[in-house]
Design a protein around this motif. Structure first.
Motif, mmCIF file in Angstrom:
data_model
loop_
_atom_site.group_PDB
_atom_site.id
_atom_site.type_symbol
_atom_site.label_atom_id
_atom_site.label_comp_id
_atom_site.label_asym_id
_atom_site.label_seq_id
_atom_site.Cartn_x
_atom_site.Cartn_y
_atom_site.Cartn_z
ATOM 1 N N VAL A 185 7.848 -6.603 5.634
ATOM 2 C CA VAL A 185 7.163 -5.330 5.432
ATOM 3 C C VAL A 185 7.971 -4.450 4.477
ATOM 4 O O VAL A 185 7.432 -3.893 3.513
ATOM 5 N N GLY A 186 9.260 -4.309 4.741
ATOM 6 C CA GLY A 186 10.107 -3.517 3.857
ATOM 7 C C GLY A 186 10.135 -4.073 2.451
ATOM 8 O O GLY A 186 10.139 -3.328 1.455
ATOM 9 N N TYR A 187 10.151 -5.396 2.328
ATOM 10 C CA TYR A 187 10.128 -6.069 1.028
ATOM 11 C C TYR A 187 8.864 -5.696 0.249
ATOM 12 O O TYR A 187 8.929 -5.316 -0.927
ATOM 13 N N LEU A 188 7.709 -5.802 0.906
ATOM 14 C CA LEU A 188 6.451 -5.472 0.231
ATOM 15 C C LEU A 188 6.395 -4.006 -0.185
ATOM 16 O O LEU A 188 5.921 -3.673 -1.273
ATOM 17 N N ILE A 189 6.852 -3.132 0.702
ATOM 18 C CA ILE A 189 6.802 -1.704 0.401
ATOM 19 C C ILE A 189 7.645 -1.378 -0.825
ATOM 20 O O ILE A 189 7.216 -0.623 -1.710
ATOM 21 N N PHE A 190 8.850 -1.927 -0.882
ATOM 22 C CA PHE A 190 9.719 -1.618 -2.017
ATOM 23 C C PHE A 190 9.151 -2.178 -3.321
ATOM 24 O O PHE A 190 9.132 -1.484 -4.347
ATOM 25 N N TRP A 191 8.676 -3.412 -3.292
ATOM 26 C CA TRP A 191 8.266 -4.061 -4.533
ATOM 27 C C TRP A 191 6.830 -3.748 -4.945
ATOM 28 O O TRP A 191 6.513 -3.708 -6.141
ATOM 29 N N ASN A 192 5.946 -3.524 -3.995
ATOM 30 C CA ASN A 192 4.530 -3.338 -4.334
ATOM 31 C C ASN A 192 3.976 -1.971 -3.965
ATOM 32 O O ASN A 192 2.838 -1.669 -4.290
ATOM 33 N N GLY A 193 4.771 -1.156 -3.268
ATOM 34 C CA GLY A 193 4.301 0.157 -2.849
ATOM 35 C C GLY A 193 3.800 0.130 -1.416
ATOM 36 O O GLY A 193 3.320 -0.896 -0.930
ATOM 37 N N VAL A 194 3.907 1.254 -0.741
ATOM 38 C CA VAL A 194 3.584 1.290 0.684
ATOM 39 C C VAL A 194 2.126 0.949 0.962
ATOM 40 O O VAL A 194 1.791 0.352 1.988
ATOM 41 N N TYR A 195 1.225 1.261 0.023
ATOM 42 C CA TYR A 195 -0.198 1.019 0.278
ATOM 43 C C TYR A 195 -0.629 -0.399 -0.071
ATOM 44 O O TYR A 195 -1.809 -0.736 0.039
ATOM 45 N N SER A 196 0.338 -1.237 -0.442
ATOM 46 C CA SER A 196 0.052 -2.659 -0.593
ATOM 47 C C SER A 196 0.056 -3.349 0.755
ATOM 48 O O SER A 196 -0.412 -4.493 0.872
ATOM 49 N N TYR A 197 0.555 -2.658 1.766
ATOM 50 C CA TYR A 197 0.699 -3.295 3.067
ATOM 51 C C TYR A 197 -0.565 -3.150 3.905
ATOM 52 O O TYR A 197 -0.913 -2.056 4.368
ATOM 53 N N GLU A 198 -1.266 -4.244 4.037
ATOM 54 C CA GLU A 198 -2.449 -4.353 4.872
ATOM 55 C C GLU A 198 -3.406 -3.181 4.648
ATOM 56 O O GLU A 198 -3.794 -2.881 3.541
ATOM 57 N N TYR A 199 -3.784 -2.489 5.723
ATOM 58 C CA TYR A 199 -4.810 -1.442 5.665
ATOM 59 C C TYR A 199 -4.194 -0.058 5.829
ATOM 60 O O TYR A 199 -4.861 0.882 6.280
ATOM 61 N N LEU A 200 -2.932 0.100 5.436
ATOM 62 C CA LEU A 200 -2.224 1.340 5.725
ATOM 63 C C LEU A 200 -2.895 2.564 5.117
ATOM 64 O O LEU A 200 -2.921 3.638 5.728
ATOM 65 N N GLY A 201 -3.453 2.431 3.909
ATOM 66 C CA GLY A 201 -4.113 3.567 3.280
ATOM 67 C C GLY A 201 -5.300 4.067 4.073
ATOM 68 O O GLY A 201 -5.493 5.280 4.249
ATOM 69 N N ILE A 202 -6.121 3.150 4.586
ATOM 70 C CA ILE A 202 -7.259 3.527 5.420
ATOM 71 C C ILE A 202 -6.764 4.143 6.727
ATOM 72 O O ILE A 202 -7.266 5.175 7.179
ATOM 73 N N PHE A 203 -5.774 3.511 7.312
ATOM 74 C CA PHE A 203 -5.212 3.998 8.574
ATOM 75 C C PHE A 203 -4.711 5.423 8.438
ATOM 76 O O PHE A 203 -4.976 6.274 9.301
ATOM 77 N N GLU A 204 -3.996 5.712 7.361
ATOM 78 C CA GLU A 204 -3.415 7.046 7.181
ATOM 79 C C GLU A 204 -4.487 8.136 7.204
ATOM 80 O O GLU A 204 -4.257 9.229 7.740
ATOM 81 N N GLU A 205 -5.645 7.846 6.642
ATOM 82 C CA GLU A 205 -6.708 8.848 6.609
ATOM 83 C C GLU A 205 -7.422 8.946 7.958
ATOM 84 O O GLU A 205 -7.692 10.048 8.450
ATOM 85 N N ILE A 206 -7.730 7.800 8.563
ATOM 86 C CA ILE A 206 -8.441 7.821 9.848
ATOM 87 C C ILE A 206 -7.610 8.487 10.931
ATOM 88 O O ILE A 206 -8.118 9.280 11.735
#
Length: 298
Positions: free
Chosen positions: A58-79
């Motif tokens: 998870v930390g690897y993906l966040i650093f290299w691709n951005g936090v919203y590359s991780y699964e459905y986090l962008g949708i989750f943050e709004e809901i």
């Protein structure tokens, strides 16, 4: 060749901070795993800190691709901004719990993970972000029974010198190739929510990432589902537990929405002839449909 001495230098947090940023700037095709603290900026400008180590994908993906590359986090943050209570089952290092409590200052969060590694980093991250008053952590499993269960925690083959391994699939049911075994306390969510201090919690959103234990967890939250009708997001691994999850959730009148391509795709069944890449399903009762409507792909 024993690379442990090299790993101990490269993944020392201060050294790794320097190396990973030079790596990203000059040699982005080679992606160094991350160790130490990540500073994350959310959509609304709020910031969180996530402490991790080189075993954490998870930390690897966040650093290299951005936090919203991780699964459905962008949708989750709004809901989650429209929810009063969040139950994070399989919290790992706590990313979803941190986001929920940061973007919603009135939400109450219960975060569960029986893994030694996850519980260590979960508590560290709750403390780092000053969220102790609203994120309650449990080094316990959730299932369909109350008592003691065996838990299989993954050991890192590559980084065997580390005390805490955030990688792999620690589980109540599946034995990894290398693991340590120990007893953990198990609750049902229904029973836990009857305990003093929890009975008033409004449960609007439940995230379940429990490496095959999802059906038993749902079985143990029957009363919670019937009373609160929370949105439930489960990890679905192709060819494994889709049928059990479908059978469990249909009895409650929930709709199924696969997370694909930054949106949600309604489906009538979880059965798939081929793996379409969906790793998570949103189970949504019609009473909560308004919370996800904008994310449904037509």
């Amino acid at each position: 060749m024993n690379l442990t001495p090299l790993y101990k230098v490269v993944y020392q947090p201060q050294v790794n901070y320097f190396l990973r940023n030079v790596n990203k700037l000059l040699f982005p095709k080679f992606k160094l795993p991350v160790s130490g603290i990540l500073d994350i900026t959310l959509k609304n400008g709020e910031k969180i800190k996530l402490e991790t180590n080189q075993t954490d994908y998870v930390g690897y993906l966040i650093f290299w691709n951005g936090v919203y590359s991780y699964e459905y986090l962008g949708i989750f943050e709004e809901i989650i901004q429209n929810c009063k209570g969040f139950v994070d089952i399989g919290a790992n290092a706590g990313l979803f719990s941190l986001v929920a409590a940061t973007v919603n200052p009135t939400i109450n969060v219960l975060a569960f993970d029986p893994s030694n590694a996850s519980h260590h980093f979960l508590n560290r991250n709750v403390q780092l972000n000053g969220l102790n008053s609203r994120v309650k952590t449990f080094k316990s499993a959730l299932s369909d029974q109350v008592g003691e269960l065996e838990f299989f925690e993954v050991k890192s083959e590559k980084y065997g010198y580390l005390q805490y391994n955030l990688g792999g699939s620690s589980s109540l049911f599946v034995k990894p190739r290398q693991f340590s075994k120990y007893k953990v306390h198990s609750y049902t969510l229904d029973a836990l929510l009857q305990e003093p201090g929890q009975s008033d919690l409004q449960v609007d959103f439940v995230k379940i990432d429990a490496e095959g234990a999802e059906p038993s967890i749902i079985k143990g939250m029957d009363a919670t589902i019937r009373k609160h009708k929370p949105i439930i997001v489960c990890e679905i691994l192709f060819g494994l537990i889709e049928n059990e999850l479908e059978e469990a959730m249909k009895q409650y009148g929930y709709g199924f929405y696969l997370h694909l391509n930054d949106g949600l795709v309604p489906v009538s069944t979880l059965a798939r002839e081929n793996d379409n890449g969906a790793k998570n399903c949103f189970f949504v009762h019609p009473e909560k449909l308004s919370l996800i409507e904008k994310y449904i792909l037509r």
